[in-house]
Design a protein around this motif. Sequence first.
Motif, short mmCIF file in Angstrom:
data_model
loop_
_atom_site.label_atom_id
_atom_site.label_comp_id
_atom_site.label_asym_id
_atom_site.label_seq_id
_atom_site.Cartn_x
_atom_site.Cartn_y
_atom_site.Cartn_z
N UNK A 280 1.77 83.73 -79.73
CA UNK A 280 1.23 82.49 -79.14
C UNK A 280 2.32 81.68 -78.46
N UNK A 281 3.48 81.56 -79.11
CA UNK A 281 4.53 80.65 -78.65
C UNK A 281 5.58 81.31 -77.76
N UNK A 282 5.69 82.64 -77.83
CA UNK A 282 6.61 83.40 -76.99
C UNK A 282 8.06 82.93 -77.10
N UNK A 283 8.65 82.97 -78.30
CA UNK A 283 10.05 82.57 -78.44
C UNK A 283 11.03 83.63 -77.95
N UNK A 284 10.53 84.84 -77.61
CA UNK A 284 11.39 85.94 -77.21
C UNK A 284 10.87 87.23 -77.82
N UNK A 285 11.58 88.34 -77.61
CA UNK A 285 11.09 89.63 -78.12
C UNK A 285 10.91 89.60 -79.63
N UNK A 286 9.73 89.99 -80.08
CA UNK A 286 9.37 89.85 -81.49
C UNK A 286 8.42 90.99 -81.84
N UNK B 226 14.33 82.00 -87.92
CA UNK B 226 15.02 82.97 -88.75
C UNK B 226 16.25 83.52 -88.07
N UNK B 227 16.69 84.67 -88.57
CA UNK B 227 17.93 85.30 -88.11
C UNK B 227 17.61 86.64 -87.44
N UNK B 228 18.38 86.97 -86.41
CA UNK B 228 18.20 88.27 -85.77
C UNK B 228 19.57 88.91 -85.60
N UNK C 295 16.91 82.68 -84.41
CA UNK C 295 15.95 83.26 -83.48
C UNK C 295 14.53 83.04 -83.97
N UNK C 296 13.57 83.40 -83.12
CA UNK C 296 12.17 83.29 -83.49
C UNK C 296 11.73 81.86 -83.77
N UNK C 297 12.36 80.90 -83.13
CA UNK C 297 12.06 79.49 -83.38
C UNK C 297 10.77 79.11 -82.65
N UNK C 298 9.75 78.75 -83.39
CA UNK C 298 8.50 78.34 -82.74
C UNK C 298 7.64 77.49 -83.66
N UNK C 299 6.83 76.67 -83.02
CA UNK C 299 5.91 75.78 -83.71
C UNK C 299 4.53 75.93 -83.09
N UNK D 26 9.01 67.64 -85.37
CA UNK D 26 10.37 68.02 -85.71
C UNK D 26 10.48 69.18 -86.68
N UNK D 27 9.43 69.98 -86.79
CA UNK D 27 9.42 71.07 -87.77
C UNK D 27 10.47 72.13 -87.43
N UNK D 28 10.51 72.55 -86.17
CA UNK D 28 11.47 73.59 -85.77
C UNK D 28 12.90 73.10 -85.94
N UNK D 29 13.14 71.85 -85.60
CA UNK D 29 14.49 71.28 -85.75
C UNK D 29 14.93 71.31 -87.20
N UNK D 30 14.02 71.02 -88.11
CA UNK D 30 14.36 71.06 -89.53
C UNK D 30 14.68 72.48 -89.99
N UNK D 31 13.92 73.44 -89.50
CA UNK D 31 14.18 74.83 -89.87
C UNK D 31 15.52 75.31 -89.30
#
Length: 226
Positions: A119-125, A149-151, A161-165, A173-178
């Motif tokens: 849905x959010x398309x943060x990159x290859x997943x 998370x980490x890649x 990586x994989x940062x999305x809301x 601010x959920x992604x920023x906290x993560x």
Amino acid sequence: MERSAALDHIFWHALAGAHRRHSSGTDTARRYTQGFSPIIAFADPARPDFAALAPWCEPGERFYCENWTGAAPPGWRIEAETTMFRMLWDGAAPVADPAPEAVPLRPEHAQQALELATLCKPGPFGIRTIELGDYFGLFDGERLMAMAGERLRAPGLCEISGVCTHPDYQGRGLAKRLIGKLLRLHQQRGDRSFLHVMRSNPAHQLYLDMGFKDYLESTARVVVAD
């Protein structure tokens, strides 16, 4: 900013090093195994050895590839091209965990994580991407609101990586906290945090404001095996 040979060529260093068990290929070209992030890398991006990679790829597979320019070789085509920033953390990690309620994502969360990434398309997943490192999610009941998370990794380096809301939960601010949670974790491990962001992504300015610095800008392509 001081240069790092590993960070300059981080996709290859991860695929041929820390994530070798999750990849397929040769000493000149490798890919993440199907199910993980669809990424390929070459030992020498100036002379990409697509012929060595071909036995591990199926017709129609799409891959992300960085730091390679020039025409596509026979049997491959370039579907998209842009540039992306590799950004290196240059600030102080949070003293306290900014997301103590975040849940470590496990195989039972893989489908939700994939759906959010789609849905959010943060990159290859891929469905197994969360196995590449520590992934955390924030939930509203059983619904995954945000994750990060980490890649990629190399000695002393770890990618966020994989940062999305989910769109229903943006602006909190959920992604920023993560991200802060991961920065703190990396600091405790003695790792330097870095991330990638496409040039067109407005999150680039957010990351600058947080304390990341542009390390380099490189070509990013989507290529398809014909």
